[in-house]
Write an enzyme that holds these catalytic residues in place. Structure first.
Site, PDB file in Angstrom:
ATOM      1  N   ASP A   1       0.715  -1.368   0.021  1.00 56.42           N
ATOM      2  CA  ASP A   1       0.029   0.058   0.041  1.00 56.42           C
ATOM      3  C   ASP A   1       1.095   1.414   0.167  1.00 56.42           C
ATOM      4  OD1 ASP A   1      -2.566  -1.198  -0.104  1.00 56.42           O
ATOM      5  OD2 ASP A   1      -2.568  -1.574   2.214  1.00 56.42           O
TER       6      ASP A   1
ATOM      7  N   ASP B   1      -6.756  -4.056  -6.422  1.00 53.83           N
ATOM      8  CA  ASP B   1      -6.332  -2.516  -5.599  1.00 53.83           C
ATOM      9  C   ASP B   1      -4.813  -2.384  -6.057  1.00 53.83           C
ATOM     10  OD1 ASP B   1      -8.146  -4.418  -4.324  1.00 53.83           O
ATOM     11  OD2 ASP B   1      -8.231  -3.171  -2.437  1.00 53.83           O
TER      12      ASP B   1
HETATM   13  N1  GLY Z   1      -7.455  -1.200  -0.859  1.00 51.75           N
HETATM   14  C1  GLY Z   1      -8.401  -1.691   0.259  1.00 51.75           C
HETATM   15  C2  GLY Z   1      -9.894  -1.256   0.018  1.00 51.75           C
HETATM   16  O1  GLY Z   1      -9.985  -1.016  -0.933  1.00 51.75           O
HETATM   17  O2  GLY Z   1     -10.365  -1.701   0.946  1.00 51.75           O
END
Ligand code: GLY
Length: 393
Positions: free
Chosen positions: A117, A177
């Site tokens: 992330d 994501d």
């Molecule tokens: N990247 C985590 C979410 O979208 O919850």
């Protein structure tokens, strides 16, 4: 200054009271007015969110109190990033001071090699700040974070590993994501001339394009790979309704991510994929009339399911990126982006709990968290979409 901002806010709230009706007539000036209003509101809200490295706004708890997080949380970059985006709107020094102070809290994350992330955390904060200030230190932070992130790349798989948990089930999980962390790597290549960042980002997008999508271009959430052979082991979900469903925010991350990948590489295959995702979303029979999706397109009890405003905001922003880079379909992207923005500006989606602008987002319904609440990343991408709307013209 805060008093002045509050007066401006009151004036703008009065002046923009009819914004939902005016958006369809003049979306551009409505977006401009709304950005000014949000910037004024963010300044007025600064007192409600005392500067605290241990309490970065994320969402609301069930009792209505602020759910605040440390820099380690994947959402930590959004509040500072939103302040930077609003600073871009009115260049108010108070917003810059606040954006700088909140951004500084996140710097230590540039060394965290246990997460994918880093783009969310560091590019949404330091990256937005760099675009506005050209602060050399911010550039260095982005380069260091990119060096950390590419350590998670496996050349056999052709992807950056997403998660380190659930190792009893997954060997090398990659989530859709993760497309959102690539923009930082493209920026790092520009900053350094080190083509490795570009190669990793490009290959991650190519691999995701190959394995993350079904025949209808809806996407899986989690693909688990064999890190030794690169073969797909499992196709799962973590936050969606089922392994075979289309989790709404996942579709939005894919759209936004492939729009970025096309802008950065010029590879027409990435544009085709972004177009296909857009068609999947806007042809979906379960997309509500106001184009704010339910949390999963295949949730069991539609229409009695929570919406996910964050998915709508991310989608609108991705569409406006495409409207700029894909003139052939500009009218299509623009009409849907304007429709989503008009919906988000309606009272039912507006939050009156500072510092949030929007409500009715859903973070992780199957895991029982953040169901039908304000979430900071919905606000971040709402502001990004409004800025893109204005810049398009
Ligand atoms: N990247 C985590 C979410 O979208 O919850």
């Amino acid at each position: 200054m805060k008093f002045f901002a509050s007066i401006c806010l009151l004036f703008l709230l009065f002046a923009c009271g009819d914004a939902p009706q005016t958006i369809s007539e003049d979306p551009l000036s409505t977006a401009q007015e709304r950005l000014q209003e949000l910037a004024a509101r963010a300044i007025a809200n600064l007192d409600n969110v005392p500067l605290d490295s241990m309490a970065i706004p994320r969402s609301l708890n069930e009792d209505g109190s602020l759910h605040a997080v440390k820099s380690r949380d994947w959402t930590s970059g959004f509040y500072p990033g939103m302040l930077w985006q609003l600073y871009a709107v009115n260049k108010d020094p108070e917003l810059e001071r606040a954006a700088r102070a909140w951004t500084a809290f996140i710097e230590k994350e540039k060394y965290d090699d246990h997460t994918h992330d880093l783009g969310f955390k560091l590019y949404c904060s330091f990256g937005e700040g760099y675009k506005l200030t050209q602060d050399e230190h911010y550039k260095d932070v982005i380069i260091t974070a990119s060096e950390t992130l590419i350590q998670r790349y496996n050349d056999t798989v052709g992807c950056i590993r997403s998660w380190d948990f659930n190792t009893e089930n997954w060997d090398f999980p990659v989530i859709i994501d993760n497309m959102m962390n690539l923009e930082m790597l493209f920026a790092a290549t520009r900053f350094t001339d080190n083509i490795t960042f570009y190669k990793v980002a490009n290959q991650h997008a190519l691999t995701t394009m190959k394995y993350h999508f079904r025949a209808d271009y809806g996407s899986y959430h989690v693909i688990d790979y064999n890190p030794t052979t690169g073969a797909v082991r499992k196709r799962n979900t973590h936050q969606g309704f089922s392994d075979d469903s289309a989790w709404a925010r996942g579709q939005a991350w894919g759209l936004h991510g492939f729009a970025t990948a096309y802008r950065e590489t010029g590879n027409p295959a990435f544009l085709d994929r972004a177009r296909e995702i857009a068609d999947f979303i806007f042809n979906h029979l379960n997309l509500p009339e106001d184009e704010i999706p339910y949390w999963d397109y295949n949730a069991a009890n539609i229409p009695d399911e929570p919406r996910d405003v964050s998915a709508a905001a991310i989608t609108a922003s991705g569409l406006l990126d495409l409207a700029k880079s894909d003139p052939v379909r500009k009218d299509f992207y623009l009409s849907h982006a304007d429709k989503i923005l008009a919906s988000l500006m309606k009272g039912e989606y507006q939050s009156d709990v500072p510092p949030f602008f929007l409500q009715h987002s859903t973070g992780g319904l199957p895991n029982g968290f953040e169901i039908d609440v304000p979430i900071i990343y919905a606000d971040y991408y709402y502001v990004e979409a409004l800025r893109r709307r204005v810049e398009l013209d």
